[in-house]
Write a protein that holds these residues in place. Structure first.
Motif, PDB file in Angstrom:
ATOM      1  N   GLN A 257      99.820  55.651  21.329  1.00  0.00           N
ATOM      2  CA  GLN A 257      98.870  55.646  20.224  1.00  0.00           C
ATOM      3  C   GLN A 257      97.487  56.101  20.711  1.00  0.00           C
ATOM      4  O   GLN A 257      96.827  56.913  20.059  1.00  0.00           O
ATOM      5  CB  GLN A 257      98.785  54.248  19.615  1.00  0.00           C
ATOM      6  CG  GLN A 257      97.870  54.163  18.414  1.00  0.00           C
ATOM      7  CD  GLN A 257      97.818  52.766  17.847  1.00  0.00           C
ATOM      8  OE1 GLN A 257      97.729  51.798  18.597  1.00  0.00           O
ATOM      9  NE2 GLN A 257      97.898  52.666  16.539  1.00  0.00           N
ATOM     10  N   THR A 258      97.069  55.614  21.855  1.00  0.00           N
ATOM     11  CA  THR A 258      95.785  56.004  22.428  1.00  0.00           C
ATOM     12  C   THR A 258      95.768  57.498  22.735  1.00  0.00           C
ATOM     13  O   THR A 258      94.784  58.190  22.432  1.00  0.00           O
ATOM     14  CB  THR A 258      95.493  55.195  23.703  1.00  0.00           C
ATOM     15  OG1 THR A 258      95.426  53.809  23.353  1.00  0.00           O
ATOM     16  CG2 THR A 258      94.183  55.624  24.346  1.00  0.00           C
ATOM     17  N   ASP A 259      96.856  58.015  23.307  1.00  0.00           N
ATOM     18  CA  ASP A 259      96.940  59.448  23.601  1.00  0.00           C
ATOM     19  C   ASP A 259      96.815  60.282  22.330  1.00  0.00           C
ATOM     20  O   ASP A 259      96.111  61.292  22.307  1.00  0.00           O
ATOM     21  CB  ASP A 259      98.261  59.782  24.297  1.00  0.00           C
ATOM     22  CG  ASP A 259      98.327  59.249  25.715  1.00  0.00           C
ATOM     23  OD1 ASP A 259      97.271  58.878  26.271  1.00  0.00           O
ATOM     24  OD2 ASP A 259      99.455  59.198  26.263  1.00  0.00           O
ATOM     25  N   ARG A 260      97.494  59.853  21.283  1.00  0.00           N
ATOM     26  CA  ARG A 260      97.428  60.588  20.013  1.00  0.00           C
ATOM     27  C   ARG A 260      96.030  60.534  19.406  1.00  0.00           C
ATOM     28  O   ARG A 260      95.539  61.531  18.877  1.00  0.00           O
ATOM     29  CB  ARG A 260      98.442  60.041  19.024  1.00  0.00           C
ATOM     30  CG  ARG A 260      99.852  60.429  19.383  1.00  0.00           C
ATOM     31  CD  ARG A 260     100.838  59.915  18.385  1.00  0.00           C
ATOM     32  NE  ARG A 260     102.180  60.354  18.764  1.00  0.00           N
ATOM     33  CZ  ARG A 260     103.206  60.325  17.963  1.00  0.00           C
ATOM     34  NH1 ARG A 260     103.071  59.876  16.728  1.00  0.00           N
ATOM     35  NH2 ARG A 260     104.375  60.733  18.371  1.00  0.00           N
TER      36      ARG A 260
ATOM     37  N   ALA B 101      93.864  62.877  21.405  1.00  0.00           N
ATOM     38  CA  ALA B 101      94.179  64.270  21.075  1.00  0.00           C
ATOM     39  C   ALA B 101      93.579  64.647  19.721  1.00  0.00           C
ATOM     40  O   ALA B 101      93.038  65.749  19.556  1.00  0.00           O
ATOM     41  CB  ALA B 101      95.684  64.485  21.067  1.00  0.00           C
ATOM     42  N   PHE B 102      93.652  63.735  18.764  1.00  0.00           N
ATOM     43  CA  PHE B 102      93.072  63.993  17.448  1.00  0.00           C
ATOM     44  C   PHE B 102      91.564  64.158  17.550  1.00  0.00           C
ATOM     45  O   PHE B 102      90.983  65.077  16.971  1.00  0.00           O
ATOM     46  CB  PHE B 102      93.422  62.865  16.484  1.00  0.00           C
ATOM     47  CG  PHE B 102      92.787  63.025  15.134  1.00  0.00           C
ATOM     48  CD1 PHE B 102      93.286  63.939  14.224  1.00  0.00           C
ATOM     49  CD2 PHE B 102      91.674  62.276  14.777  1.00  0.00           C
ATOM     50  CE1 PHE B 102      92.699  64.099  12.979  1.00  0.00           C
ATOM     51  CE2 PHE B 102      91.078  62.434  13.541  1.00  0.00           C
ATOM     52  CZ  PHE B 102      91.584  63.343  12.633  1.00  0.00           C
ATOM     53  N   GLU B 103      90.913  63.268  18.285  1.00  0.00           N
ATOM     54  CA  GLU B 103      89.463  63.358  18.449  1.00  0.00           C
ATOM     55  C   GLU B 103      89.058  64.663  19.117  1.00  0.00           C
ATOM     56  O   GLU B 103      88.070  65.280  18.723  1.00  0.00           O
ATOM     57  CB  GLU B 103      88.939  62.158  19.254  1.00  0.00           C
ATOM     58  CG  GLU B 103      89.013  60.843  18.521  1.00  0.00           C
ATOM     59  CD  GLU B 103      88.192  60.824  17.241  1.00  0.00           C
ATOM     60  OE1 GLU B 103      87.088  61.402  17.205  1.00  0.00           O
ATOM     61  OE2 GLU B 103      88.649  60.223  16.251  1.00  0.00           O
ATOM     62  N   THR B 104      89.825  65.105  20.095  1.00  0.00           N
ATOM     63  CA  THR B 104      89.553  66.379  20.755  1.00  0.00           C
ATOM     64  C   THR B 104      89.719  67.531  19.777  1.00  0.00           C
ATOM     65  O   THR B 104      88.894  68.449  19.734  1.00  0.00           O
ATOM     66  CB  THR B 104      90.499  66.570  21.966  1.00  0.00           C
ATOM     67  OG1 THR B 104      90.286  65.502  22.882  1.00  0.00           O
ATOM     68  CG2 THR B 104      90.268  67.898  22.648  1.00  0.00           C
ATOM     69  N   LEU B 105      90.773  67.490  18.991  1.00  0.00           N
ATOM     70  CA  LEU B 105      91.033  68.523  18.004  1.00  0.00           C
ATOM     71  C   LEU B 105      89.900  68.604  16.984  1.00  0.00           C
ATOM     72  O   LEU B 105      89.410  69.672  16.664  1.00  0.00           O
ATOM     73  CB  LEU B 105      92.365  68.260  17.293  1.00  0.00           C
ATOM     74  CG  LEU B 105      92.800  69.272  16.248  1.00  0.00           C
ATOM     75  CD1 LEU B 105      93.079  70.614  16.906  1.00  0.00           C
ATOM     76  CD2 LEU B 105      94.026  68.762  15.511  1.00  0.00           C
ATOM     77  N   VAL B 106      89.484  67.459  16.502  1.00  0.00           N
ATOM     78  CA  VAL B 106      88.401  67.418  15.499  1.00  0.00           C
ATOM     79  C   VAL B 106      87.095  67.894  16.115  1.00  0.00           C
ATOM     80  O   VAL B 106      86.344  68.641  15.485  1.00  0.00           O
ATOM     81  CB  VAL B 106      88.258  65.992  14.928  1.00  0.00           C
ATOM     82  CG1 VAL B 106      87.018  65.866  14.086  1.00  0.00           C
ATOM     83  CG2 VAL B 106      89.496  65.631  14.117  1.00  0.00           C
TER      84      VAL B 106
END
Length: 57
Positions: A39-42, A45-50
């Motif tokens: 969950q933390t990895d996802r 990854a989402f924060e990086t994408l945004v």
């Protein structure tokens, strides 16, 4: 298929409320730790994408 959030919730309930053998408790805790890491990895990854996504004009 359960979502990661739902699996985490169910494992927390099991660990808190159920009578488990030592082996079952260790297995449930291991699964919970693995899911929390996923969950933390996802989320990361989402924060990086945004953060990398340019703002719309």
């Amino acid at each position: 298929m359960l979502t990661i959030d739902r699996q985490i919730q169910e494992l927390r309930v099991e660990l808190a409320a159920c009578v488990l053998t030592r082996r079952e408790r260790v297995q449930a805790r291991r699964e919970l730790d693995t899911l929390l890491a996923r969950q933390t990895d996802r989320e990361d990854a989402f924060e990086t994408l945004v953060a990398d996504d340019p703002a719309p004009d």
